[in-house]
Write an enzyme that holds these catalytic residues in place. Structure first.
Site, PDB file in Angstrom:
ATOM      1  N   HIS A 177       0.858  -1.190   0.000  1.00 12.94           N
ATOM      2  CA  HIS A 177       0.000   0.000   0.000  1.00 12.94           C
ATOM      3  C   HIS A 177       0.891   1.235   0.000  1.00 12.94           C
ATOM      4  CE1 HIS A 177      -2.974   2.811   2.195  1.00 12.94           C
ATOM      5  NE2 HIS A 177      -3.215   2.846   0.891  1.00 12.94           N
ATOM      6  N   PRO A 231      -0.074  -2.572  10.236  1.00 10.06           N
ATOM      7  CA  PRO A 231      -0.817  -1.760  11.195  1.00 10.06           C
ATOM      8  C   PRO A 231      -1.117  -0.349  10.693  1.00 10.06           C
ATOM      9  CG  PRO A 231       1.493  -1.844  11.829  1.00 10.06           C
ATOM     10  CD  PRO A 231       1.344  -2.719  10.609  1.00 10.06           C
ATOM     11  N   CYS A 232      -0.498   0.062   9.617  1.00 14.83           N
ATOM     12  CA  CYS A 232      -0.701   1.452   9.169  1.00 14.83           C
ATOM     13  C   CYS A 232      -2.136   1.705   8.727  1.00 14.83           C
ATOM     14  CB  CYS A 232       0.285   1.791   8.052  1.00 14.83           C
ATOM     15  SG  CYS A 232       1.974   1.939   8.678  1.00 14.83           S
ATOM     16  N   HIS A 233      -2.653   0.827   7.854  1.00 14.19           N
ATOM     17  CA  HIS A 233      -4.027   1.019   7.377  1.00 14.19           C
ATOM     18  C   HIS A 233      -4.794  -0.305   7.337  1.00 14.19           C
ATOM     19  CE1 HIS A 233      -1.273   3.964   5.463  1.00 14.19           C
ATOM     20  NE2 HIS A 233      -2.142   4.820   5.942  1.00 14.19           N
ATOM     21  N   GLY A 234      -4.268  -1.315   8.011  1.00 19.51           N
ATOM     22  CA  GLY A 234      -5.021  -2.549   8.199  1.00 19.51           C
ATOM     23  C   GLY A 234      -5.019  -3.540   7.051  1.00 19.51           C
TER      24      GLY A 234
END
Ligand code: FES
Length: 188
Positions: A128, A151-154
């Protein structure tokens, strides 16, 4: 034969002066060509990678301490690299997925070496926006598909590190690598 030349070097007798002027032009162009080569050589030389740069271009990884179900984080060309030994259950989990249903359709076989599909080698860079996903470190969250979790945007990756959920468009990248022995790989 004597000839009379005008101030521009052109001859009135048989064009000898013209030929001489052409020769001077050709000579000037030739010198320009030589100059270009002389300038180009140091540039080409600078572009040849030095031995320490070549060493950085590939990374050898010792697999002997990585147990089934474990992974390690290392680096390849200054970026995170995940090296994981899948368990038989994780391999079965990856194999039961119909690749045509995936966002970035690939089988586990296509992402691993023939006969060694338990060894999953991927970049540790989310496709991403480039965060480092969790899941290679001891006890880290592997997400709902059991592979890696960004963990940044799942984004969730499965046990073949294929994107299954979240905004990442592609599977974790598998770099070029080969086995140098049963317990070592050369990446790059
Ligand atoms: S960078 Fe991984 S989900 Fe956005």
């Amino acid at each position: 034969m004597a000839s009379v030349e005008h101030s521009d070097g052109q001859s009135l007798s048989g064009g000898e002066g013209v030929r001489r002027r052409d020769f001077i032009n050709i000579a000037a162009v030739s010198f320009a060509g030589v100059g270009a080569v002389v300038v180009a050589l140091p540039l080409i030389d600078q572009m040849n990678p030095s031995a320490d740069v070549l060493a950085l271009a590939s990374t050898e990884v010792d697999l002997s301490a990585i147990q089934p179900g474990q992974a390690i984080k290392t680096t390849f060309r200054s970026q995170p690299l995940f090296v994981r030994q899948l368990t038989p259950a994780e391999i079965a989990e990856a194999d039961k997925v119909d690749p045509s249903t995936l966002r970035d359709p690939q089988t586990l076989e296509e992402r691993t070496v023939d006969g060694k599909k338990q060894w999953l080698i991927t970049m540790g860079v989310c496709t991403h926006l480039g965060c480092v996903p969790l899941g290679a470190g001891e006890g880290e969250n592997r997400g709902e598909f059991g592979g890696y979790f960004c963990p940044c945007h799942g984004s969730s990756y499965d046990t073949a590190a294929r994107i299954r959920k979240g905004p990442a468009p592609k599977n974790l990248e598998v770099p070029k690598f080969s086995f140098t022995s049963d317990t070592a790989i050369l990446v790059g």
